[in-house]
Design an enzyme around this catalytic site. Structure first.
Site, PDB file in Angstrom:
ATOM      1  N   HIS B  26      87.962  24.114  23.700  1.00 53.26           N
ATOM      2  CA  HIS B  26      87.294  23.388  24.785  1.00 53.26           C
ATOM      3  C   HIS B  26      87.404  21.881  24.612  1.00 53.26           C
ATOM      4  CE1 HIS B  26      85.494  27.421  25.022  1.00 53.26           C
ATOM      5  NE2 HIS B  26      85.262  27.146  26.273  1.00 53.26           N
ATOM      6  N   GLY B 113      77.148  28.978  19.819  1.00 49.37           N
ATOM      7  CA  GLY B 113      78.158  29.559  20.701  1.00 49.37           C
ATOM      8  C   GLY B 113      77.496  30.454  21.736  1.00 49.37           C
ATOM      9  N   LYS B 243      83.142  15.203  32.152  1.00 48.18           N
ATOM     10  CA  LYS B 243      83.941  16.172  31.408  1.00 48.18           C
ATOM     11  C   LYS B 243      85.378  15.655  31.357  1.00 48.18           C
ATOM     12  CE  LYS B 243      83.962  21.263  31.163  1.00 48.18           C
ATOM     13  NZ  LYS B 243      83.174  22.421  31.610  1.00 48.18           N
ATOM     14  N   GLU B 362      59.217  34.684  22.440  1.00 56.13           N
ATOM     15  CA  GLU B 362      59.840  35.326  21.288  1.00 56.13           C
ATOM     16  C   GLU B 362      61.211  34.759  20.940  1.00 56.13           C
ATOM     17  OE1 GLU B 362      58.647  36.824  24.005  1.00 56.13           O
ATOM     18  OE2 GLU B 362      56.834  37.831  23.303  1.00 56.13           O
TER      19      GLU B 362
END
Lengths: 618, 618
Positions: B26, B113, B243, B362
């Site tokens: 990426h 990830g 980006k 949780e």
């Protein structure tokens, strides 16, 4: 207001008496929300035909704080939904009034009790209303403690993104959690700030003032034209309430969570409600009558691949979605912002109204899918298999709804390659096998993937399709049939020394191993176990008997997957089953390197078969 | 700023060349955050001794957007953490530079990830710093897409609640997700509003302006006295970025997600970075040297119960936490706001500084536990077994960290009674068995629960303790030992017709069944399989051989639990194994009624044994 006061007292009466009769339950969490719900039901807002709970234009109420079931049941009893005497069966074995609402009770939209899930379901229902052009409203009652769950904020985001002005959420801010005060206590402004920042239209109310509550509902329900500023926004009522409201020794007191009154305490409490006529019921406002649309059903087109061409099963899943749309016109496709990886994107382009972008929020995706199902849709939900674990608890609850939902997990196993362990689905089959009455299919080529996607679309329960990243050769004819619970015996002889059972990527490894062994004059049977649940026990039993040993091979952890499915199914028959599976910490690398490293490659299968032969000889 | 410009260009060079060499990865998601990270590392903020990555007062950096690994590795290479030539091994089999950061790489705090998990880990590390009085800071880099994950908002809430002013989060708002624009696109104010509503101190910056970035970091790191208004608040930098920044044909372009440059594209791109000296490295600011505290280790007190007294194993777990604290002085106990049900509340009262209230969230609990472990704590995390499924993905990622974390799931199985299905842990053993190198224990009495809790506290990996709601009689002496991987054969004779393997609540049913069968002169073996993983295969094999049939009984779904563990372990030896497990939709009722209904009661066991005898005779 007088009527509402009287009805709220009656509801409180039922809450207290039914929970005391049960000996367990949550009366105090019910009492805090009693006025809010009395106003919603009997203040002329909630439209519902109690004789036809599933009428398609009824309003919907989801009790996300499912432990407030005494209130839930009391409400519907007072609304004449069922005989009041049944309230005394609350929490008893065989009663349809279970500890937390379940589908046995006709007015339950979805079972609740795992907190923080109801709002996503509400989003799904509100989306269904928009899609179908129905004016019904969806209401969700939340507790303040459950607002700590991230899933609530996923749903908040989703409702705002989809401009669901037909959705009304109510937070019952009663300050007290189970063991302590909540994060925000009675700071209702804190909830309001958060909800507003997430794009909701928020009103703070005194949750025990019928005047304030009814004004807030009126505002929420006014036609969009009246209030341009809130058009397209979902509505949140943040209600300041008191746990145990209405009974002096319970109200706003800690240590009463999940506790019921003893007989003497009940006798002390009831007079505080004033005179209550327990025979009273009150009709709900009727829903608007609207003809239901019926979509024509058509056949799906035929599958068309060429044997030997390489097509990833994930691609075949995407193709199938588009192909089967005529057969299942109520399909809804949801994806967690990876539709160009799962290949749901073809459907998205072709049927944009029936595609719902869930962004990277898998819990909400599952909850929304459940809501869509409950409103008549057939939801197909996709993301990487690894990330479906994020929605495990939502999937767990969906099983209790008896929901028909199809999950597709792509990028299964170490064979995805370089992306590494975090992206690999390695316990997805275990998770879905552990769901009651679930179906788990794991196709190895495009034809079987298309057929199985079509099959589960018309099946029932929670269905799971496991797809592979890599392209694999088409091995089946286009007219091959793949019944659920079946298998395909692809290689077989009268003198097979072992049976290799595989599915997905490892089936191709097994077929390669077959060729290698054949050259050594060692015949083995090869079974494509495309249906991991239900299992083709008959074929497996015969193979075990005829070949002596069954070797399972799976790109999945050793626990709970294909191997244990086969081992446990054959265990009553004293068969010999060995398992090749992922047992080492996976890493980055080429798919072939990783299959080899984990001992699930064709070479590993050959080696294991040779060991078995050696063992048989000695 | 000149230095930062130069270093950022160098980092971009490494990002592009390493990902092109790998052929996957990426680069564009790395380029957007390159300036932010260059400023953090080399602008004099980040304090770290690269020769001692685990130095206890190093600052910590968690790459929650783990797919930006090319940036992560480039940063540490430029910081002279490892030889630059290794960058060319990125994503290759055997390299420690895996597709997403893993523990093979010495500067990885935790593997990432699976999006949306890093901030919780950061909260855990910041809590550890506060607890240990260490001044190091924790930084977390998030992508904008992952902010859709609810777990991020659980962590936001938790950081704010614990007033973690030593935690700095940076959102890289590069607008583009994987397949489309994110929810908010470049609306950085939307992120800022949300973060502020969640109690954070927020600064919006141009993520490519070193001036704005360095000012924001300076503000975040100024001593609390300088800015009373932000004291006690965590800091969020919301950075507007592009980006693919720095390369004209990548910058702000869609369809470049997860794609690397081909050789010719790389040749076209690199000159845009200007002159780059690839031999350059730059030292990080040194950490403050602070002596590490060492807690004295003591023995835990002896266990003290009376045989026959009724004590719930969940209560024994709570007792054990307090008892073993001297042995594990770095213990941290976390609970999801049900500590009065899991019985973690005793520890909370006795050691408040080492108890962390995670409220009903949780996912964040698991992430915080992981962060605490990474900073030297031994975390014990408890909630209802059913609700641990909420953190499945976090637990999945923790396995790749090699973390030692102890989870305790209370209220296992249908034997909880009236609360109904939503509260019953029925696939928890499957979930934890499916974790690599995990340990799963399921004690049936107080003594074994105490001993097993003590054992897993000193063990390794992900450990799971399954506890029961109901009180069960103490059946073991206080000095009985319970090695992990062991079992207890409680009833045995030379002529046993079957072996009953059970654990937890069903062990008591098995013992009752034994008594009934004994009266009929039908001897059976009874094994307490308290260690479900690892498994005592030797004892099970012997029992199968000597008694002919093994019948497993578990208060858990049939898939992935005790039954399949035994079936798959014995499968290579052609043993006969049958399974009694929860196979019907559970409901509300008395515990005994529900055990009966699901066919896992003593009566059901007796019936099954009689059938087996019948079958043997015929």
């Amino acid at each position: 207001m007088l009527k509402l006061n009287r009805l709220a007292a009656l509801i409180r009466h039922h809450i207290l008496t039914s929970s005391t009769a049960a000996g367990s339950g949550h009366p105090t969490s019910s009492l805090s929300a009693a006025d809010l719900m009395a106003a919603l039901f009997f203040g002329g807002f909630f439209r519902f035909d109690v004789k036809r709970p599933q009428y398609h234009n009824n309003d919907r109420l989801i009790f996300s704080k499912g432990h407030a079931s005494p209130l839930f049941y009391a409400l519907w009893a007072v609304a004449d939904g069922f005989p009041k005497k049944e309230l005394n069966t609350f929490r008893k074995f065989g009663s349809r009034l279970e500890g937390h609402p379940t589908m046995d009770f006709p007015f339950t939209e979805v079972p609740t009790g795992s907190l923080g899930q109801g709002l996503s379901v509400g989003v799904g229902m509100a989306l269904a209303a928009k899609r179908d052009g129905l004016p019904f409203k969806t209401y969700v009652l939340l507790g303040d403690s459950e607002v700590a769950e991230g899933s609530v904020w996923e749903a908040m985001q989703s409702a705002s993104f989809y401009r669901l002005d037909n959705l009304v959420a109510i937070i019952d801010v009663n300050r007290l959690g189970q063991s302590r005060e909540t994060v925000h206590g009675h700071d209702v402004r804190a909830y309001a700030r958060k909800a507003a920042a997430f794009g909701w239209d928020v009103t703070v109310v005194d949750g025990h003032s019928f005047k304030e509550i009814t004004q807030a509902f009126k505002k929420a329900l006014r036609p969009a034209a009246d209030g341009a500023s809130t058009k397209g926004k979902p509505t949140m009522l943040v209600a300041k309430t008191f746990k145990g409201r209405g009974i002096s020794f319970l109200e706003n007191k800690p240590d009463w969570h999940g506790k019921t009154l003893k007989a003497d305490e009940l006798a002390q409490a009831l007079p505080e409600l004033g005179e209550v006529d327990t025979s009273v019921t009150e009709a709900l406002k009727r829903p608007r009558l609207i003809a239901a649309k019926k979509d024509a059903l058509h056949k799906a087109a035929a599958v068309s691949y060429t044997k030997g061409e390489k097509v990833a099963t994930r691609k075949a899943y995407g193709n199938a979605l588009m192909r089967i749309r005529p057969k299942y016109p109520h399909m809804a496709v949801l994806d967690a912002e990876v539709s160009n990886s799962t290949y749901a994107d073809g459907f998205k382009k072709k049927f944009p109204k029936d595609f719902f972008e869930m962004f990277i929020a898998e819990q909400n995706m599952a909850g929304v899918g459940l809501g869509l199902w409950r409103r008549g849709k057939v939801p197909f939900l996709s993301t990487f298999a690894a990330f479906l674990t994020r929605a495990h608890d939502q999937i767990r609850m969906a099983q209790y709804a008896g929901a028909h939902m199809i999950f597709c997990g792509s990028h299964a196993g170490v064979s995805i390659g370089e992306d590494g362990a975090s992206q690999m689905g390695l316990d997805d089959m275990a998770m879905f096998r552990g769901i009651l009455a679930s179906t788990v299919v794991y196709p190895s080529d495009a034809v079987s993937c298309e057929k199985l996607t079509e099959a589960v679309g018309g099946h029932e329960g929670i269905c799971y399709i496991r797809t592979t990243r890599q392209a694999t050769p088409v091995i089946y004819d286009n007219d091959e049939q793949f019944p659920l619970g079946g298998s395909k015996t692809l290689r077989k002889s009268a003198r097979d020394v072992a049976t290799i059972v595989a599915a997905g990527i490892t089936l191709h490894e097994a077929l390669e191993a077959y060729e290698v062994l054949k050259k050594e004059n060692i015949p083995v049977r090869v079974i494509d176990l495309y249906s991991v649940k239900p299992l083709d026990i008959k074929t497996l039993k015969r193979a075990a008997k005829e070949t002596g040993v069954v070797i399972t091979v799976e790109d999945h952890h050793a626990e709970g997957g294909l191997g244990e499915a086969v081992a446990s199914a054959l265990a009553p028959y004293a068969a010999t089953v060995e398992s090749l599976a992922v047992r080492k910490m996976p890493r980055s690398g080429k798919p072939a390197e990783l299959l080899e490293y984990e001992g699930i490659s064709s070479a590993a299968i050959v080696k294991r078969v040779l060991q078995v032969c050696e063992h048989k000889r000695t």
